[in-house]
Design an enzyme around this catalytic site. Structure first.
Site, PDB file in Angstrom:
ATOM      1  N   ARG A 142       9.405 -10.018 -19.103  1.00  0.00           N
ATOM      2  CA  ARG A 142       8.217 -10.171 -18.254  1.00  0.00           C
ATOM      3  C   ARG A 142       7.864 -11.640 -18.057  1.00  0.00           C
ATOM      4  O   ARG A 142       7.448 -12.039 -16.967  1.00  0.00           O
ATOM      5  CB  ARG A 142       7.048  -9.382 -18.851  1.00  0.00           C
ATOM      6  N   TYR A 200       9.652  -4.464 -11.016  1.00  0.00           N
ATOM      7  CA  TYR A 200      10.519  -4.301 -12.191  1.00  0.00           C
ATOM      8  C   TYR A 200       9.950  -4.979 -13.428  1.00  0.00           C
ATOM      9  O   TYR A 200       9.056  -5.800 -13.357  1.00  0.00           O
ATOM     10  CB  TYR A 200      11.962  -4.674 -11.914  1.00  0.00           C
ATOM     11  N   GLU A 201      10.500  -4.552 -14.574  1.00  0.00           N
ATOM     12  CA  GLU A 201       9.975  -4.943 -15.891  1.00  0.00           C
ATOM     13  C   GLU A 201       8.498  -4.588 -16.038  1.00  0.00           C
ATOM     14  O   GLU A 201       7.742  -5.258 -16.719  1.00  0.00           O
ATOM     15  CB  GLU A 201      10.193  -6.434 -16.171  1.00  0.00           C
ATOM     16  N   GLY A 202       8.105  -3.509 -15.398  1.00  0.00           N
ATOM     17  CA  GLY A 202       6.720  -3.042 -15.458  1.00  0.00           C
ATOM     18  C   GLY A 202       5.954  -3.454 -14.233  1.00  0.00           C
ATOM     19  O   GLY A 202       5.758  -4.641 -13.981  1.00  0.00           O
TER      20      GLY A 202
END
Length: 568
Positions: free
Chosen positions: A292, A435-437
């Site tokens: 992140r 992406y990645e949350g």
């Protein structure tokens, strides 16, 4: 000759933040490597000079190789041949030049062939490479997966894999599956053991960035009969052993140089990394927080490049007998783009510094017992890193999208034409808040720190710092934002309703992010007015309006009205 590092003095400013002395001293263990490795620094000043040299090299490579290759990579993209992913032709050139420049193993100790860089410096490298090509930044920056192996793997695994990554071998983290995207507890890739203890992986992984890499970290279900996160472990898969094929490469809107793969595991040999059952609970959380922060750096790189493209076009394009940069509608957009860039970058590097201190202390803790003061420092910065990572990722990924959008607007009709770079930046940026949350998941990660007052305390500490006299009226306005945040938190808590808190969380998050960045840019403007005062004077009125909007929504929220938001 262009250089994506030295052309932007704002980057070097963050290299000299007061906390960097503590970070470098911890990372270098009081410079104990100076007698073992020729390239190790002898003191703080030497270390900073080393970082600047690496950043200069990266800036040169980014400006003069990766950026010129970016259009060809975007047009060609990767392709599939006999179960293997083949990069776009120019990606191989990018890989070759970054390997020859020694830009791998960035965070790893020198004993494993690494550069022993702090996360702050690594984030700068990521930003610079992303500005040149965000898709290639994914391929390059996934080397940071080795941090998780370093933290949780055995000494034998470290010695086996880290030197390979330091030499330029690629990595991926194989987490998501067709039925397990954000909900990783549903991962079902099966891990079983042969009679001799060898682990084997079977199943499918989907949406795997750089999925045909040399070394994979894989989340798999090791505990038969389980259906939640407690049955998942982390594994290392080495491509040399075979057993994994690429079934499909996704055709994406943007970041075409970054291959997104669907993988089939067929009795693939793997090694357990760390302890069983901690794959999701502990190891993926560490992996995701690193990723992140990497997306935050990627976002800032695109924010910078979008601003560069818009500014250059506005200076060159004439309409109605005047360059369009002279039109208020245009310079309004440009000034906000620059202000968001400067404020977002400050948030990125503040977060990276928090990560650096606690990670360095954790590493020292592997070799000796920490003092009570060090344990307190570790606890403090670990909490701050955990709180600010979702803020840095969420706010910067949204700003990257906004800056890319505005860059097209500045270009007008030309921005909609494929020959102009701004359309690629717009396509590339869209994934950053997914992406990645997603941003919504960053809100979920941050909200407990908002509700429990962690950010309020940080804001109080920041407000206690002196600012330049001519900026004090802006500080008073930022203080009012902080007070509004505290009042909104109390309003939300007073509902004593979890659904209302979840519903209003995004508004609280937006108030928090805007207020934090207002105080950060004020501090930057105090220390370097020539670089940041204009941005402070643009950003704070912008943030003030954003805070007022979100606060009004909370202040006027009627819990009985929530039914009208339900769409089913």
């Amino acid at each position: 000759m262009a250089n994506y590092y030295s052309d932007h003095p704002e980057l070097e400013f963050h290299l000299h933040h007061p906390l960097m002395k503590r970070i470098v001293d911890l990372k270098e263990r009081n410079y104990e490597d100076k007698d073992k490795f020729e390239d190790a620094p002898v003191d703080y000043e030497d270390a900073i000079e080393n970082y600047k040299q690496i950043l200069e090299i990266t800036g040169d490579v980014a400006a003069n190789v990766i950026a010129p290759n970016s259009e060809a990579v975007d047009l060609e993209g990767p392709h599939l041949e006999n179960g293997r992913m083949i990069y776009a032709s120019k990606t191989y050139e990018n890989l070759d030049v970054t390997r020859k420049a020694g830009l791998y193993g960035a965070s790893m100790p020198r004993r494993f062939g690494g550069l022993n860089l702090p996360n702050t410096t690594f984030s700068m490298l990521s930003e610079v490479i992303s500005a040149a090509d965000a898709g290639f930044q994914n391929v390059w920056s996934l080397q940071s997966c080795i941090d998780t192996l370093y933290e949780f793997g055995s000494e034998e695994q470290r010695a086996k894999y880290i030197p390979r990554v330091s030499a330029g071998e690629t990595m991926s983290m194989d987490l998501t599956e067709p039925d397990a995207g954000s909900d990783l507890q549903r991962v079902m890739l099966k891990a079983t053991q042969d009679p001799d203890g060898t682990w084997r992986l079977n199943g499918v992984k989907r949406f795997i960035t750089n999925g045909d890499s040399d070394i994979h970290l894989v989340l798999a279900r090791s505990e038969e009969g389980t259906h939640d996160g407690r049955g998942l472990s982390m594994f290392i898969y080495d491509k040399r052993d075979g057993g994994v094929d690429v079934r499909h490469i996704e055709h994406k809107l943007g970041i075409h140089g970054s291959p997104t793969c669907e993988l089939t595991y067929k009795n693939a040999k793997a090694e357990l990394c760390g302890d069983r059952k901690l794959g999701l609970i502990k190891y993926v959380m560490a992996l995701m927080n690193g990723a992140r922060l990497g997306i935050a750096a990627q976002s800032v790189g695109v924010e910078q490049e979008a601003y560069n493209e818009a500014l250059a076009y506005a200076k060159d394009r004439a309409q109605f007998n005047s360059k369009i940069i002279n039109f208020p509608a245009v310079y309004d957009m440009l000034s906000r783009m620059k202000a968001k860039l400067d404020a977002g970058r400050s948030l990125l590097y503040m977060t990276a510094r928090y990560v650096d201190i606690y990670k360095a202390l954790e590493d020292i803790q592997r070799d000796r017992k920490l003092t009570p003061e060090e344990r307190a420092e570790l606890k403090k910065y670990s909490k701050l890193a955990d709180a600010f990572t979702p803020l840095a990722k969420g706010m910067n990924s949204e700003y990257a999208n906004q800056n890319a959008y505005d860059a097209i607007s500045v270009h007008g009709g030309s921005g909609f034409i494929m020959e102009y770079k701004c359309q690629r930046l717009y396509r590339d940026a869209r994934i950053f808040s997914i992406y990645e949350g997603t941003t919504q998941l960053q809100v979920v990660a941050a909200i407990r720190y908002i509700i429990n007052g962690t950010y309020n305390q940080v804001l109080a500490d920041m407000l206690a710092q002196p600012v330049a006299e001519n900026l004090q009226p802006l500080q008073a306005r930022a203080k009012a934002m902080a007070e509004k945040l505290a009042a909104c938190i109390e309003k939300v808590k007073a509902f004593e309703n979890q659904e209302a808190q979840d519903f209003l969380a995004r508004s609280l998050y937006d108030i928090t992010g805007n207020t934090v960045m207002s105080l950060l840019i004020l501090d930057d403007a105090t220390r370097a007015p020539e670089l940041f005062e204009k941005s402070a004077r643009v950003y704070i009125p912008y943030a003030e309006a954003e805070v007022a909007r979100a606060a009004a929504f909370i202040e006027n929220f009627d819990i009985n009205n929530i039914e009208n938001y339900r769409m089913a």
